[in-house]
Design a protein around this motif. Structure first.
Motif, PDB file in Angstrom:
ATOM      1  N   LYS A 153      -6.414   1.016   4.229  1.00 48.51           N
ATOM      2  CA  LYS A 153      -6.033  -0.180   3.474  1.00 48.51           C
ATOM      3  C   LYS A 153      -7.255  -1.017   3.109  1.00 48.51           C
ATOM      4  O   LYS A 153      -7.282  -1.638   2.040  1.00 48.51           O
ATOM      5  CB  LYS A 153      -5.045  -1.009   4.296  1.00 48.51           C
ATOM      6  N   GLU A 154      -8.257  -1.057   3.999  1.00 54.51           N
ATOM      7  CA  GLU A 154      -9.482  -1.790   3.674  1.00 54.51           C
ATOM      8  C   GLU A 154     -10.193  -1.176   2.472  1.00 54.51           C
ATOM      9  O   GLU A 154     -10.824  -1.884   1.683  1.00 54.51           O
ATOM     10  CB  GLU A 154     -10.417  -1.802   4.880  1.00 54.51           C
ATOM     11  N   LEU A 155     -10.107   0.119   2.339  1.00 55.23           N
ATOM     12  CA  LEU A 155     -10.769   0.794   1.219  1.00 55.23           C
ATOM     13  C   LEU A 155     -10.127   0.458  -0.122  1.00 55.23           C
ATOM     14  O   LEU A 155     -10.747   0.651  -1.177  1.00 55.23           O
ATOM     15  CB  LEU A 155     -10.756   2.305   1.436  1.00 55.23           C
ATOM     16  N   LEU A 156      -8.875  -0.009  -0.098  1.00 55.80           N
ATOM     17  CA  LEU A 156      -8.202  -0.365  -1.353  1.00 55.80           C
ATOM     18  C   LEU A 156      -8.848  -1.562  -2.035  1.00 55.80           C
ATOM     19  O   LEU A 156      -8.654  -1.761  -3.238  1.00 55.80           O
ATOM     20  CB  LEU A 156      -6.722  -0.662  -1.087  1.00 55.80           C
ATOM     21  N   ALA A 157      -9.595  -2.357  -1.281  1.00 55.91           N
ATOM     22  CA  ALA A 157     -10.193  -3.569  -1.845  1.00 55.91           C
ATOM     23  C   ALA A 157     -11.426  -3.286  -2.689  1.00 55.91           C
ATOM     24  O   ALA A 157     -11.900  -4.180  -3.398  1.00 55.91           O
ATOM     25  CB  ALA A 157     -10.548  -4.540  -0.716  1.00 55.91           C
ATOM     26  N   HIS A 158     -11.967  -2.086  -2.630  1.00 53.16           N
ATOM     27  CA  HIS A 158     -13.193  -1.751  -3.370  1.00 53.16           C
ATOM     28  C   HIS A 158     -12.855  -0.772  -4.498  1.00 53.16           C
ATOM     29  O   HIS A 158     -12.105   0.193  -4.303  1.00 53.16           O
ATOM     30  CB  HIS A 158     -14.236  -1.130  -2.435  1.00 53.16           C
ATOM     31  N   ASP A 159     -13.393  -1.027  -5.668  1.00 51.27           N
ATOM     32  CA  ASP A 159     -13.102  -0.167  -6.821  1.00 51.27           C
ATOM     33  C   ASP A 159     -13.554   1.274  -6.581  1.00 51.27           C
ATOM     34  O   ASP A 159     -12.878   2.223  -6.996  1.00 51.27           O
ATOM     35  CB  ASP A 159     -13.795  -0.724  -8.070  1.00 51.27           C
ATOM     36  N   ARG A 160     -14.707   1.417  -5.933  1.00 54.40           N
ATOM     37  CA  ARG A 160     -15.256   2.754  -5.737  1.00 54.40           C
ATOM     38  C   ARG A 160     -14.424   3.582  -4.763  1.00 54.40           C
ATOM     39  O   ARG A 160     -14.435   4.813  -4.819  1.00 54.40           O
ATOM     40  CB  ARG A 160     -16.699   2.653  -5.240  1.00 54.40           C
ATOM     41  N   THR A 161     -13.731   2.923  -3.840  1.00 47.47           N
ATOM     42  CA  THR A 161     -13.010   3.648  -2.788  1.00 47.47           C
ATOM     43  C   THR A 161     -11.494   3.469  -2.888  1.00 47.47           C
ATOM     44  O   THR A 161     -10.783   3.872  -1.976  1.00 47.47           O
ATOM     45  CB  THR A 161     -13.483   3.163  -1.413  1.00 47.47           C
ATOM     46  N   ARG A 162     -10.991   2.867  -3.959  1.00 43.56           N
ATOM     47  CA  ARG A 162      -9.539   2.637  -4.056  1.00 43.56           C
ATOM     48  C   ARG A 162      -8.775   3.959  -4.077  1.00 43.56           C
ATOM     49  O   ARG A 162      -7.753   4.106  -3.403  1.00 43.56           O
ATOM     50  CB  ARG A 162      -9.225   1.814  -5.306  1.00 43.56           C
ATOM     51  N   PHE A 163      -9.280   4.922  -4.827  1.00 41.61           N
ATOM     52  CA  PHE A 163      -8.578   6.216  -4.890  1.00 41.61           C
ATOM     53  C   PHE A 163      -8.572   6.890  -3.518  1.00 41.61           C
ATOM     54  O   PHE A 163      -7.554   7.466  -3.099  1.00 41.61           O
ATOM     55  CB  PHE A 163      -9.255   7.127  -5.917  1.00 41.61           C
ATOM     56  N   VAL A 164      -9.697   6.807  -2.799  1.00 38.89           N
ATOM     57  CA  VAL A 164      -9.780   7.427  -1.472  1.00 38.89           C
ATOM     58  C   VAL A 164      -8.773   6.777  -0.531  1.00 38.89           C
ATOM     59  O   VAL A 164      -8.099   7.449   0.265  1.00 38.89           O
ATOM     60  CB  VAL A 164     -11.208   7.312  -0.916  1.00 38.89           C
ATOM     61  N   GLY A 165      -8.650   5.443  -0.616  1.00 41.75           N
ATOM     62  CA  GLY A 165      -7.686   4.756   0.234  1.00 41.75           C
ATOM     63  C   GLY A 165      -6.260   5.137  -0.085  1.00 41.75           C
ATOM     64  O   GLY A 165      -5.445   5.368   0.820  1.00 41.75           O
ATOM     65  N   VAL A 166      -5.921   5.214  -1.365  1.00 43.92           N
ATOM     66  CA  VAL A 166      -4.563   5.602  -1.761  1.00 43.92           C
ATOM     67  C   VAL A 166      -4.258   7.028  -1.296  1.00 43.92           C
ATOM     68  O   VAL A 166      -3.168   7.315  -0.781  1.00 43.92           O
ATOM     69  CB  VAL A 166      -4.392   5.478  -3.289  1.00 43.92           C
ATOM     70  N   ARG A 167      -5.225   7.914  -1.476  1.00 49.09           N
ATOM     71  CA  ARG A 167      -5.023   9.306  -1.066  1.00 49.09           C
ATOM     72  C   ARG A 167      -4.846   9.418   0.440  1.00 49.09           C
ATOM     73  O   ARG A 167      -4.001  10.184   0.933  1.00 49.09           O
ATOM     74  CB  ARG A 167      -6.216  10.140  -1.515  1.00 49.09           C
ATOM     75  N   GLY A 168      -5.640   8.654   1.205  1.00 46.69           N
ATOM     76  CA  GLY A 168      -5.496   8.692   2.656  1.00 46.69           C
ATOM     77  C   GLY A 168      -4.140   8.197   3.112  1.00 46.69           C
ATOM     78  O   GLY A 168      -3.498   8.801   3.982  1.00 46.69           O
ATOM     79  N   LEU A 169      -3.659   7.092   2.521  1.00 50.07           N
ATOM     80  CA  LEU A 169      -2.332   6.577   2.872  1.00 50.07           C
ATOM     81  C   LEU A 169      -1.229   7.563   2.450  1.00 50.07           C
ATOM     82  O   LEU A 169      -0.233   7.723   3.156  1.00 50.07           O
ATOM     83  CB  LEU A 169      -2.120   5.226   2.199  1.00 50.07           C
ATOM     84  N   MET A 170      -1.421   8.212   1.298  1.00 49.76           N
ATOM     85  CA  MET A 170      -0.442   9.186   0.830  1.00 49.76           C
ATOM     86  C   MET A 170      -0.319  10.347   1.814  1.00 49.76           C
ATOM     87  O   MET A 170       0.794  10.786   2.148  1.00 49.76           O
ATOM     88  CB  MET A 170      -0.849   9.703  -0.549  1.00 49.76           C
ATOM     89  N   ARG A 171      -1.432  10.838   2.299  1.00 54.40           N
ATOM     90  CA  ARG A 171      -1.393  11.939   3.259  1.00 54.40           C
ATOM     91  C   ARG A 171      -0.721  11.516   4.556  1.00 54.40           C
ATOM     92  O   ARG A 171       0.022  12.290   5.164  1.00 54.40           O
ATOM     93  CB  ARG A 171      -2.809  12.430   3.517  1.00 54.40           C
ATOM     94  N   GLN A 172      -0.959  10.284   4.987  1.00 55.05           N
ATOM     95  CA  GLN A 172      -0.297   9.800   6.197  1.00 55.05           C
ATOM     96  C   GLN A 172       1.212   9.741   6.009  1.00 55.05           C
ATOM     97  O   GLN A 172       1.975  10.141   6.901  1.00 55.05           O
ATOM     98  CB  GLN A 172      -0.832   8.412   6.563  1.00 55.05           C
ATOM     99  N   LYS A 173       1.662   9.259   4.867  1.00 50.08           N
ATOM    100  CA  LYS A 173       3.102   9.166   4.618  1.00 50.08           C
ATOM    101  C   LYS A 173       3.746  10.549   4.530  1.00 50.08           C
ATOM    102  O   LYS A 173       4.887  10.746   4.967  1.00 50.08           O
ATOM    103  CB  LYS A 173       3.358   8.388   3.327  1.00 50.08           C
ATOM    104  N   LEU A 174       3.019  11.502   3.978  1.00 50.80           N
ATOM    105  CA  LEU A 174       3.542  12.867   3.931  1.00 50.80           C
ATOM    106  C   LEU A 174       3.703  13.436   5.335  1.00 50.80           C
ATOM    107  O   LEU A 174       4.702  14.103   5.636  1.00 50.80           O
ATOM    108  CB  LEU A 174       2.624  13.754   3.096  1.00 50.80           C
ATOM    109  N   GLU A 175       2.718  13.192   6.194  1.00 48.41           N
ATOM    110  CA  GLU A 175       2.817  13.680   7.566  1.00 48.41           C
ATOM    111  C   GLU A 175       3.946  12.994   8.332  1.00 48.41           C
ATOM    112  O   GLU A 175       4.571  13.605   9.196  1.00 48.41           O
ATOM    113  CB  GLU A 175       1.482  13.462   8.287  1.00 48.41           C
ATOM    114  N   GLU A 176       4.224  11.745   7.998  1.00 42.66           N
ATOM    115  CA  GLU A 176       5.308  11.024   8.655  1.00 42.66           C
ATOM    116  C   GLU A 176       6.675  11.371   8.077  1.00 42.66           C
ATOM    117  O   GLU A 176       7.700  10.983   8.646  1.00 42.66           O
ATOM    118  CB  GLU A 176       5.068   9.513   8.528  1.00 42.66           C
ATOM    119  N   GLY A 177       6.708  12.062   6.944  1.00 42.57           N
ATOM    120  CA  GLY A 177       7.984  12.429   6.328  1.00 42.57           C
ATOM    121  C   GLY A 177       8.534  11.372   5.391  1.00 42.57           C
ATOM    122  O   GLY A 177       9.671  11.502   4.921  1.00 42.57           O
TER     123      GLY A 177
END
Length: 522
Positions: A153-177
């Motif tokens: 979530k902290e990575l979402l605040a930076h333009d350079r790392t926003r995609f990385v943050g979204v992708r990381g959260l997406m993978r977590q939600k997939l693992e959680e179902g």
């Protein structure tokens, strides 16, 4: 814990060594004579060591002052960052050292150590877009989900790392179902980077799972434009999406749009069996019988499937069995060596009660390709030719344990499906079902004509009269000269398959024989 203990012990050892060294220098006899500028200086050994250390410290301070002087001169000459770079150089060096140690620890599988080093690097470098990423990855590797989520979530605040943050959260939600939230995150990641392959595949799979065919088409088009999908694979998957959309349209009663989607699916992928079957039926409804026949023959050349034969039979459902045999001859010439072709030809002759012709058509398929269907066909042929009940049951007993033959199997997880689906019901893989034979068994049903049931299991004993039950078995048909009739004794000598002697109980009740009604509908 062990590393901290090791550092404490090392520090104590150094202090002890230093104390012993000082004591040794004090106990050493002798003096050191130093001559400088005509003057002689007599120094004890301990003083010499102290002077040497003081000289080294003085040289170090001198170099630092020289560097500061150079930075000050550059600042005076107009370089506004010179002094800041001088004071930050040491901090950056320590930060990059900690960053390197964090990467090495992460690659070595030491997740907790990697997270600690990353936090240390953050204190020196003040570059959260780099160090927070390492903290997130190290926390995920260590199983600290909450800490990793906060880092993403902290990575979402930076333009350079926003995609990385979204992708990381997406993978977590997939693992959680939590696929609903994962879908929204995948759409956000796709909007940030439409050419990212993993995001494309994840979003396509989730949209296909939720039957969002229009969204899946947009992702598929993006994959084609990005060059991550070959043209032939794109056409195949576009056909699958069109076919799936057409099925939904048919369920809602919108036949006009459904027929257009079906024909488009068949155009894009003529070998796709479900699309060919629906396209042929659409042509039949429109009275375009030649087009229906051509569609089915083209699909059969790639995949001989019983559903294609069923659709071909629907071109003229009122014809006699003999006329159907004649009309099917061009259809049978497509893939003539396939076991499906021989079994289809045998079914046609069985429907016409031409049992010797069915035996000729089937040939040795029951031996070269023993499946539930081919062995059940042999049971039907034996019954039609008047063989004893034990012979028929012997064939059926073999059919019980035989392979089911080709089925719709997921290439990703190996799950067997009774019907074709665009998405696997087990692993949710898109366009993964293939018509093939399962090597180690599996669930499924044999494709066998419902008209053959009386031939295989005989008339049902439930609800019939005693006179019908006591009716004698039909007399065997007269054989032609090419296939003379065999007596029960000679058949038993020539064919060792009859394993049940007369009067013994069958291995299973007759109404449980594996003769599930199939799709050929001859």
């Amino acid at each position: 814990m062990l590393w901290s203990l090791f550092k404490i012990l090392l520090f104590v050892a150094l202090i002890v060594a230093l104390a012993f060294g000082v004591q040794w220098l004090l106990s050493v006899s002798g003096e050191v004579l130093v001559t400088f500028n005509g003057q002689e200086y007599v120094l004890p050994p301990l003083m010499v060591v102290i002077c040497a250390l003081a000289l080294m410290l003085a040289l170090w301070v001198l170099f630092k002052l020289a560097g500061l002087l150079i930075a000050a001169l550059r600042f005076i000459n107009g370089d506004d960052t010179a002094l800041g770079a001088y004071f930050d150089r040491n901090r950056e060096r320590k930060g990059y050292d900690a960053l390197s140690d964090s990467l090495i620890a992460l690659a070595s599988g030491e997740a907790r150590e990697a997270a600690a080093k990353a936090q240390k690097a953050e204190r020196y470098l003040q570059r959260p877009e780099v160090t927070t990423l390492l903290v997130a990855q190290a926390s995920e590797a260590a199983g600290e989900t909450a800490r990793a989520r906060d880092a993403w979530k902290e990575l979402l605040a930076h333009d350079r790392t926003r995609f990385v943050g979204v992708r990381g959260l997406m993978r977590q939600k997939l693992e959680e179902g939590d696929t609903e939230t994962a879908m929204k995150l995948a759409e956000k990641a796709f909007a940030l980077k439409p050419r990212h392959v993993e995001t494309q595949d994840t979003l396509l799979r989730l949209q296909a799972r939720d039957e969002n065919w229009d969204g899946a088409r947009r992702v598929l088009t993006a994959k084609l434009k990005a060059g991550t999908l070959p043209k032939d694979v794109y056409k195949r998957r576009e056909a699958v999406l069109s076919l799936a959309d057409a099925r939904d349209q048919l369920a809602r009663g919108d036949t006009g749009k459904a027929h257009a989607e079906i024909l488009e699916a068949n155009r894009l992928s003529p070998e796709l069996v479900p699309a060919a079957v629906l396209a042929a039926r659409a042509h039949i409804e429109a009275g375009e019988l030649r087009r229906a026949s051509k569609v089915l023959r083209v699909a059969r050349a790639r995949t001989p499937h019983p559903d294609l034969a069923a659709a071909f039979a629907d071109i003229d459902p009122a014809e006699t069995p003999a006329a159907r045999i004649k009309r099917f001859q061009p259809f049978l010439k497509v893939a003539p060596d396939a076991p499906e072709t021989r079994m289809l030809d045998a079914e046609l002759h069985l429907a016409a009660e031409d049992f010797p012709g069915a035996r000729r058509a089937l040939g040795k398929t029951w031996e070269t390709h023993p499946t539930t269907r081919s062995l059940s066909l042999m049971a039907a042929i034996e019954r039609g030719e008047g063989a004893s009940e034990a012979v028929v049951r012997g064939w059926l007993a073999k059919a019980l344990t035989a392979s089911r033959g080709p089925q719709w199997v997921c290439d990703n997880c190996g799950t067997v499906h009774a019907d074709w689906l665009p998405v696997c019901t087990h692993c949710e893989a898109f366009d993964s079902l293939e018509w093939r034979e399962v090597e180690s068994g599996g669930s499924g049903t044999a494709t066998l004509s419902s008209e053959m049931l009386p031939l295989l299991i005989g008339p049902s004993t439930a609800g019939i009269s005693d006179a019908e039950t006591a009716a004698p078995a039909p007399e065997p048909q007269k054989q032609n000269d090419e296939h003379p009739a065999d007596t029960d004794a000679t058949r038993r000598e020539a064919d060792p398959i009859e394993t049940l002697p007369a009067g013994s109980s069958p291995p299973a009740p007759q109404d449980e024989a594996p003769t599930t009604a199939g799709t050929s509908r001859m």
